[in-house]
Design a protein around this motif. Structure first.
Motif, PDB file in Angstrom:
ATOM      1  N   GLY A   1      -0.650  -2.234  -8.370  1.00 31.48           N
ATOM      2  CA  GLY A   1       0.253  -1.283  -9.015  1.00 31.48           C
ATOM      3  C   GLY A   1       1.643  -1.313  -8.419  1.00 31.48           C
ATOM      4  N   ALA A   2       1.734  -1.612  -7.126  1.00 32.24           N
ATOM      5  CA  ALA A   2       3.042  -1.657  -6.464  1.00 32.24           C
ATOM      6  C   ALA A   2       3.862  -2.872  -6.887  1.00 32.24           C
ATOM      7  CB  ALA A   2       2.853  -1.665  -4.951  1.00 32.24           C
ATOM      8  N   MET A   3       3.200  -3.881  -7.480  1.00 30.36           N
ATOM      9  CA  MET A   3       3.919  -5.082  -7.916  1.00 30.36           C
ATOM     10  C   MET A   3       4.304  -5.025  -9.395  1.00 30.36           C
ATOM     11  SD  MET A   3       1.995  -8.247  -5.950  1.00 30.36           S
ATOM     12  CE  MET A   3       0.338  -7.865  -6.484  1.00 30.36           C
ATOM     13  N   ALA A   4       3.958  -3.936 -10.089  1.00 30.49           N
ATOM     14  CA  ALA A   4       4.147  -3.870 -11.544  1.00 30.49           C
ATOM     15  C   ALA A   4       5.618  -3.827 -11.930  1.00 30.49           C
ATOM     16  CB  ALA A   4       3.423  -2.634 -12.085  1.00 30.49           C
ATOM     17  N   ARG A   5       5.887  -4.485 -13.067  1.00 29.71           N
ATOM     18  CA  ARG A   5       7.222  -4.433 -13.665  1.00 29.71           C
ATOM     19  C   ARG A   5       7.185  -3.752 -15.030  1.00 29.71           C
ATOM     20  NH1 ARG A   5       9.054 -10.713 -12.422  1.00 29.71           N
ATOM     21  NH2 ARG A   5       8.998 -10.551 -10.138  1.00 29.71           N
TER      22      ARG A   5
ATOM     23  N   LEU B   1       0.824  -1.205   0.000  1.00 28.72           N
ATOM     24  CA  LEU B   1       0.000   0.000   0.000  1.00 28.72           C
ATOM     25  C   LEU B   1       0.863   1.264   0.000  1.00 28.72           C
ATOM     26  CD1 LEU B   1      -2.901  -0.829   2.511  1.00 28.72           C
ATOM     27  CD2 LEU B   1      -3.093  -0.533   0.051  1.00 28.72           C
ATOM     28  N   ARG B   2       1.919   1.264   0.760  1.00 32.68           N
ATOM     29  CA  ARG B   2       2.726   2.475   0.941  1.00 32.68           C
ATOM     30  C   ARG B   2       3.753   2.682  -0.172  1.00 32.68           C
ATOM     31  NH1 ARG B   2       3.456   4.400   6.258  1.00 32.68           N
ATOM     32  NH2 ARG B   2       5.708   4.522   5.903  1.00 32.68           N
ATOM     33  N   LYS B   3       4.115   1.630  -0.867  1.00 28.45           N
ATOM     34  CA  LYS B   3       5.273   1.669  -1.765  1.00 28.45           C
ATOM     35  C   LYS B   3       5.245   2.829  -2.762  1.00 28.45           C
ATOM     36  CE  LYS B   3       7.790  -1.057  -5.189  1.00 28.45           C
ATOM     37  NZ  LYS B   3       7.824  -2.319  -5.978  1.00 28.45           N
ATOM     38  N   ASN B   4       4.161   3.006  -3.472  1.00 29.36           N
ATOM     39  CA  ASN B   4       4.078   4.032  -4.525  1.00 29.36           C
ATOM     40  C   ASN B   4       3.367   5.313  -4.084  1.00 29.36           C
ATOM     41  OD1 ASN B   4       5.414   2.392  -6.328  1.00 29.36           O
ATOM     42  ND2 ASN B   4       3.540   1.638  -7.315  1.00 29.36           N
TER      43      ASN B   4
ATOM     44  N   THR C   1       0.474 -14.141  -7.912  1.00 25.95           N
ATOM     45  CA  THR C   1       1.409 -13.142  -7.400  1.00 25.95           C
ATOM     46  C   THR C   1       1.592 -13.386  -5.903  1.00 25.95           C
ATOM     47  OG1 THR C   1      -0.278 -11.510  -6.826  1.00 25.95           O
ATOM     48  CG2 THR C   1       0.529 -11.500  -9.096  1.00 25.95           C
ATOM     49  N   THR C   2       2.303 -12.510  -5.255  1.00 33.83           N
ATOM     50  CA  THR C   2       2.510 -12.653  -3.812  1.00 33.83           C
ATOM     51  C   THR C   2       1.251 -12.330  -3.015  1.00 33.83           C
ATOM     52  OG1 THR C   2       3.343 -10.377  -3.728  1.00 33.83           O
ATOM     53  CG2 THR C   2       4.978 -12.131  -3.973  1.00 33.83           C
ATOM     54  N   HIS C   3       0.243 -11.757  -3.669  1.00 36.28           N
ATOM     55  CA  HIS C   3      -1.008 -11.433  -2.986  1.00 36.28           C
ATOM     56  C   HIS C   3      -2.072 -12.462  -3.357  1.00 36.28           C
ATOM     57  CE1 HIS C   3      -4.551  -9.307  -1.575  1.00 36.28           C
ATOM     58  NE2 HIS C   3      -3.774  -8.392  -1.008  1.00 36.28           N
ATOM     59  N   PRO C   4      -2.793 -13.028  -2.370  1.00 36.14           N
ATOM     60  CA  PRO C   4      -3.759 -14.102  -2.671  1.00 36.14           C
ATOM     61  C   PRO C   4      -4.935 -13.674  -3.533  1.00 36.14           C
ATOM     62  CG  PRO C   4      -3.969 -13.375  -0.371  1.00 36.14           C
ATOM     63  CD  PRO C   4      -2.739 -12.730  -0.926  1.00 36.14           C
ATOM     64  N   ARG C   5      -5.235 -12.378  -3.612  1.00 38.60           N
ATOM     65  CA  ARG C   5      -6.375 -11.925  -4.397  1.00 38.60           C
ATOM     66  C   ARG C   5      -5.974 -11.267  -5.716  1.00 38.60           C
ATOM     67  NH1 ARG C   5     -11.194 -11.030  -1.218  1.00 38.60           N
ATOM     68  NH2 ARG C   5     -11.616 -13.085  -0.363  1.00 38.60           N
ATOM     69  N   ILE C   6      -4.687 -11.277  -6.039  1.00 32.47           N
ATOM     70  CA  ILE C   6      -4.232 -10.618  -7.266  1.00 32.47           C
ATOM     71  C   ILE C   6      -3.523 -11.630  -8.148  1.00 32.47           C
ATOM     72  CG2 ILE C   6      -2.816  -8.764  -8.236  1.00 32.47           C
ATOM     73  CD1 ILE C   6      -3.068  -7.305  -5.566  1.00 32.47           C
TER      74      ILE C   6
END
Length: 640
Positions: A501-505, A282-285, A571-576
């Motif tokens: 969005g914080a996991m985007a490459r 949540l905080r990353k971006n 991904t690292t998130h269970p809902r994404i």
């Protein structure tokens, strides 16, 4: 005061008992006034024996039948004031004529003639005074009791702290009346709490009839989702309306109040628990960064802004073309942003100069692109404007972000972009393809998109519409009995967008796991039943709310999908999840977009549809073109 404490026991007496009590009082007043009349005539108190006793008995024998005949005992406490005084006066006049005829005109030995005149006057005064005293002493409380009895009767589910506080608040309210508690703790069942019995939840169907209960207030904020679903299913079967307190995390410190009661949470309608967000993602971006949200006044855009405010950016840019929506959001967020800057910006994402001006001025780190026309029938009837906003607006904003060094650009997409049958869904898939193509060309900006289904509670969502239709007494309008949709609450969707969005490459198409699709007919039935009502259909023709099927609207699908392919990557998130979608290279796509732009500017709807089918392979339009301008011109052509 002792007199005040005696009010409720008196008012709670059966009606017959109260009438007998007043008859007794009037009989005593007859005897008392005869005794008083003797004193006034003779100047001394006499014993009630012999002629005085005969006068007293005669008074009672004459007065009570006359008072009954004049209706003085039909309504004891409500029948007060001027009408009561006139009734007492008329009855006393008739009684006085009869009493005076016996003891004044005829004369009875031992009874002075003046007693026959004075006693009826004294009786009029004392009976009138007794009615005035009853009105003064009991009248206000009686009216309050009448109002209290007409209040909606409710049960409080939960005999814990929250339930007791809620019942205490309702005891002094004029909105509803608590008649008992429900609790699944067997140790509490059968006991009395604050004057109210605690019942087992299984007794609810019977209690609905015996206690005349139509509403249950759910006051167990700490319940987990399976327990909550089980309770709600019981309420639905029992045909009671349900209101609830917020979750523990949402309750302010202090006592529970009536104002905390609200309609069922949207999560209750879905029947599943949102996943706790990852605070790092949540905080990353956002934290300590400049963030821009386009379409900030919309359902998703405004919730994104609320979530972002809580994460402390340095500047939050609110971009919106609706002045009213922007003003409302800015006023809402101002109190929550004491440590950073909020900038409300009026702009259209299609305005190339304005977008470059804004991005070059503030150089945002992250852009959340939520600006879009999203209502399927509306865009189907206005396809050129929908495509300009959703496709060319995305292209303009993305190019401005690329030129001004934006680090992360996140597009809010939709499940309607998958194998679309309508212009809106096609425009969103094309917007995705724009970002996918630009992501290959860019080494500065990470372009990503997040695809999800319907959000409950958004503008145009079925839930607010159904709630209003239920309040209006129906009918609920449904386009098709078999329509199914994926649903998610707005806060959950916004949180997942930020985390994705914080996991985007770069070039990522994220897909939110929205659980099982929901049949809209089942959702409508659940909402009706949890409102304490019955669906009116062929099985229950006496039901309360009818569900009418109106037919699919232009471009509307029965079922929505989230994936074009069949193998999403976790991904690292269970809902994404992450999807792998084919797209055109930038040079080829840009050339075709130029052709599409020319067709949009001339509103050549036939060419627009043809180009969309070339650009988006999955686009399969259903039905004829329904652009309003196109249809109007077709009707005008034969007349010329």
């Amino acid at each position: 005061m002792p007199f005040q404490k005696a009010i409720h026991p008196v008012l709670s007496l059966p009606r017959l008992t109260k009438r007998l009590l007043v008859l007794t009082v009037d009989a005593c007043l007859c005897v008392l006034t005869v005794w008083l009349a003797y004193y006034l005539r003779l100047g001394e108190w006499v014993f009630l024996s012999g002629p005085p006793l005969l006068a007293a008995v005669t008074s009672v024998a004459l007065a009570l039948p006359v008072f009954i005949a004049f209706g003085l005992y039909r309504a004891i406490f409500r029948y007060s004031g001027w009408p009561a005084l006139m009734a007492v006066t008329r009855a006393s006049f008739v009684y006085g004529l009869m009493f005076a005829a016996i003891f004044t005109a005829i004369e009875v030995p031992g009874v002075p003639r003046t007693v026959g005149l004075m006693q009826p006057l004294l009786l009029l005064l004392t009976v009138g005074a007794s009615r005035a005293l009853a009105r003064f002493w009991l009248g206000g409380e009686y009216q309050n009791l009448l109002k209290h009895d007409t209040l909606p009767r409710v049960l409080v589910y939960g005999a814990g702290t929250s339930g007791r506080q809620l019942a205490g608040a309702l005891a002094h309210s004029h909105e509803m009346r608590v008649v008992g508690f429900l609790d699944d703790d067997h140790r509490l069942q059968g006991n009395v709490l604050d004057g109210h019995r605690i019942y087992a939840p299984g007794d609810l169907p019977a209690l609905r009839e015996t206690l005349r209960v139509n509403d249950v207030l759910l006051a167990i904020p700490s319940l987990n989702r399976p327990q909550r679903n089980e309770i709600l299913e019981l309420m639905r079967r029992s045909r009671v309306s349900v209101r609830t307190l917020p979750r523990m995390a949402d309750l302010a410190q202090g006592r529970v109040s009536i104002s905390a009661l609200r309609e069922l949470d949207l999560e209750d309608l879905l029947g599943r628990e949102p996943v706790t967000p990852n605070p790092i993602l949540l905080r990353k971006n956002i934290h300590d960064k400049v963030v821009l949200v386009t379409g900030a006044g919309g359902s998703i855009g405004s919730e994104l802004c609320r979530q972002i405010v809580a994460l402390n950016p340095t500047i939050l840019l609110l971009l919106e073309q609706s002045e009213f929506a922007l003003y409302e959001l800015h006023q809402e967020l101002l109190p929550r942003a004491p440590t950073f800057k909020l900038v409300p910006l009026l702009a259209s994402v299609q305005d190339n100069r304005r977008m470059h001006e804004i991005l070059s001025t503030w150089s945002p780190h992250t852009v959340y692109h939520a600006a879009a026309y999203k209502h399927v029938p509306m865009v189907e009837h206005n396809p050129a404007e929908g495509l300009k906003n959703n496709v060319l607006g995305t292209l303009t904003t993305a190019l401005a972000a690329l030129k001004n060094g934006v680090s992360d650009f996140v597009l809010i997409s939709t499940d309607k972009a998958v194998r679309p049958t309508n212009v809106m869904g096609t425009s969103k898939r094309l917007a995705e393809m724009v970002l996918q193509a630009l992501a290959v060309e860019s080494s500065v900006t990470r372009f990503s998109m997040v695809r999800f289904g319907n959000v409950l509670g958004s503008s145009g969502s079925v839930v607010p519409l159904f709630r209003q239709q239920i309040k209006d007494g129906g009918p609920i309008t449904l386009t098709h009995g078999e329509v199914t949709r994926y649903f998610m609450t707005i806060p959950e969707a916004a949180q997942l967008v930020i985390q994705a969005g914080a996991m985007a490459r770069g070039g990522d198409v994220f897909v939110l796991d929205m659980g099982e699709p929901v049949r809209i007919m089942d959702l409508a039935r659940r909402m009706v039943e949890l409102s304490g009502l019955r669906v009116r259909d062929h099985e229950d023709p006496e039901g309360d709310i009818e569900i009418q099927v109106t037919g699919l609207r232009p471009g509307e699908k029965l079922y929505e999908e989230l994936l074009i392919g069949n193998q999403p990557e976790p991904t690292t998130h269970p809902r994404i999840m992450k999807a792998h979608e084919d797209f055109l290279g930038w040079s080829e796509l840009n050339s075709k977009l130029d052709s599409l732009t020319v067709a949009l500017n001339t509103n050549d709807v036939d060419l627009i549809r043809s180009l969309l089918q070339q650009l988006v392979p999955g686009y399969q339009p259903e039905g004829d073109i329904v652009d309003w301008v196109h249809l109007e011109r077709q009707t005008e052509a034969p007349e010329r």
